[in-house]
Write an enzyme that holds these catalytic residues in place. Structure first.
Site, PDB file in Angstrom:
ATOM      1  CB  SER A 262      -0.905  -0.008   1.228  1.00 30.16           C
ATOM      2  OG  SER A 262      -0.104   0.008   2.393  1.00 30.16           O
ATOM      3  N   GLY A 266       4.240   2.178   2.064  1.00 31.58           N
ATOM      4  CA  GLY A 266       5.354   2.594   1.201  1.00 31.58           C
ATOM      5  C   GLY A 266       5.964   3.908   1.675  1.00 31.58           C
ATOM      6  CD  GLU A 283       6.515  -1.946  -9.030  1.00 24.78           C
ATOM      7  OE1 GLU A 283       5.580  -1.207  -9.379  1.00 24.78           O
ATOM      8  OE2 GLU A 283       7.456  -2.245  -9.781  1.00 24.78           O
ATOM      9  CB  CYS A 320      -2.011  -2.901  -7.564  1.00 26.72           C
ATOM     10  SG  CYS A 320      -0.970  -3.872  -8.668  1.00 26.72           S
TER      11      CYS A 320
END
Ligand code: NAD
Length: 513
Positions: A262, A266, A283, A320
């Protein structure tokens, strides 16, 4: 009414039917330096999303970070020699890993399916085979030239050095020890997407898979060893909370953190990593828009419907890149919403082990509750539930019905925040400026999709989207493209040769000709 299947029962009556745990309550250990390592803080249960029963017991790393430290030391000890091996030797090991994943993959599918709740199609077709593909791709990657030749330059004499024709090259070197922290959803694929390019480039990895589904990542340890990967290069440490990940990010001897998860986590990782100037590959989350332009003909609209429906039917929207917002020109809006509602209602929700199931459970009760609270919030803000919206009458299992929300405005929470579940929001637009404003109006920028019967028009429209990945009339992927996000969806790119670049440092070499 959404179709349900498999483990149906009346509310409040727990059934023991559903996906069977293949290895009930098997106790796992960390995989460090080519050996199983007893966890310092015992175990925690990994719960099967379809049965709500333990799939196995995962090792719990201690709060002192000693196991992470042992894994990092093992990685450091093995990395330099690995980096000095011939690329063809690294390629051969990665090829053998791909072979073993292909051979043994089917045997691991029940475990993978039990811990992730993936449907039979997703678990058998898109997890182990994709992981094998990634190792195969980066076996070739190990052989890609690591040297970028540069033209010699005449350089004047200076106080620094005599002049002359100076030759130079840039060479890609491994970063060193890479901490790989991954999200739940596609545990082995996510990990393979990091470990394969990192190992191909001559790095060592310490992996910290997601707490919800780490078991198949642990199972890879002996398999990679059997393929000939030297001990210490692939390590796995797990834990039920954030501690093991935090210890890895904060460890002074880790050179790089490759993170999938998430945006909020991150950001925390980036903050800690910055203190030691660690390299990061991020990512992160997404809030993909599928934009159906005014010129979309019937065939293109049909493609758009199938693409948007993947938010429901592909791993229950825990993806995602899912096109969770459908932005439709007002002339097509009612047609698209009606067709999508029919689509959602026709999807079979139920036991993921049943081959007829298209929508399985979410990963956990917490994630189901989170998704449900987004739907309740949307209702309260005035959105209209045109499909789903109610918890399916299935027990046990963390099911959410494929849900379509219309009458959504760009300011609503469901139009801005990532839900990570089978929920699509539909928003109309009057012109392309408005479509661009809505599409770009979230903090994310991972994946968007444009549907138009004129590919040139779609190409020009794509240039206005602040997003790392754009599909034109498709949600299909191309494995060689750079994958990553704009804005808060991440930093850096992996995929294809870009993945090799992500796990390397450029070193310049200069010499007199
Ligand atoms: P998450 O951010 O909650 O957890 C991801 C990983 O980070 C887990 O292993 C977790 O244990 C670990 N972690 C949590 N706190 C940490 C900390 N303080 N320090 C270090 N590690 C920590 O994400 P999730 O719920 O597992 O996965 C869903 C998210 O992942 C969604 O936002 C989704 O969009 C994203 N995702 C992104 C991609 C991509 O490629 N961009 C792919 C898959 C999933």
């Amino acid at each position: 009414m959404t179709r349900t299947q498999g483990t149906q029962s009346t509310q409040g009556t727990a059934s023991t039917k559903g996906t069977e745990s293949p290895t009930p309550a098997k106790s796992y250990r960390h995989w460090i330096d080519g050996r199983w390592h007893e966890p310092a803080a015992g175990h925690y249960p990994v719960i099967a999303p379809a049965t709500e029963e333990p799939v196995g017991l995962a090792p719990e790393a201690g709060a002192d970070g000693a196991e992470v430290d042992a894994a990092v030391r093992a990685a450091r000890g093995a990395q330099e020699e690995w980096a000095r091996t011939e690329p063809r030797e690294r390629a051969a090991v990665l090829d053998r890993i791909a072979d073993l994943l292909t051979e043994r993959g089917p045997a691991l599918v029940p475990l993978l399916q039990a811990e992730t709740g993936a449907t039979a199609k997703v678990a058998s077709g898109m997890q182990m085979p994709t992981a094998a593909d990634r190792f195969r791709r980066y076996a070739r990657g190990a052989l890609e030239p690591a040297t970028v030749p540069l033209a010699p330059q005449p350089v004047r004499a200076s106080a620094l050095a005599p002049g002359g024709l100076i030759g130079a090259a840039a060479v890609r070197r491994p970063v060193g020890v890479v901490g790989c922290i991954t999200s739940y959803n596609f545990p082995v694929v996510n990990l393979a997407g990091k470990a394969a390019p990192a190992l191909a480039m001559g790095n060592a990895v310490v992996c910290k898979p997601a707490p919800q589904d780490p078991l198949s990542c642990l199972e890879l340890g002996p398999l990679l060893q059997e393929a000939g990967l030297p001990d210490g290069l692939y390590n796995v440490v797990t834990g039920s909370g954030a501690a093991a990940g935090e210890a890895l990010v904060g460890h002074p001897d880790v050179d790089m953190i490759s993170f999938t998860g998430s945006t909020s986590v991150g950001k925390k990782i980036a903050e800690t990593a910055a203190k030691g100037m660690k390299r990061t590959l991020m990512e992160l989350g997404g809030k993909g828009a599928a934009v159906v332009l005014e010129d979309a003909d019937a065939r293109t609209v049909k493609s758009a419907l199938g693409a948007v429906a993947s938010t429901w039917a592909f791993h229950s929207g825990q993806i995602c890149t899912a096109p969770t917002r459908v932005l439709v020109h007002s002339s097509l809006y009612d047609e698209v919403v009606t067709a999508l509602a029919q689509y959602a209602e026709a999807l079979t929700v139920g036991d993921p082990a049943d081959p007829g199931t298209l929508v399985g459970p979410l990963i956990s009760a917490a994630q189901r509750d989170r998704v449900e609270s987004y739907v309740a919030g949307a209702r309260a803000q005035g959105a209209r539930v045109v499909a789903g919206g109610e918890r399916p009458a299935l027990k046990p299992g963390f099911y959410v019905a494929p849900t379509l929300l219309a009458g959504v405005t760009p300011e609503m929470t469901v139009a801005r925040e990532e839900i990570f579940g089978p929920v699509v929001v539909a928003l109309p637009f009057e012109d392309e400026d408005e479509a661009v404003r809505i599409a770009n109006g979230t903090p994310y920028g991972l994946s968007d999709y444009v549907f138009s019967s004129d590919a040139g028009h779609a190409w020009a429209f794509a240039a206005r989207l602040r997003s790392g990945n754009i599909g034109i009339n498709t949600v299909q992927r191309h494995p060689e493209t750079p994958f990553g996000g704009f804005k808060e969806s991440g930093i850096g790119r992996d995929g294809g040769s870009f993945g090799l670049h992500a796990y390397s440092e450029l070193q310049s070499l200069v010499w007199p000709s």
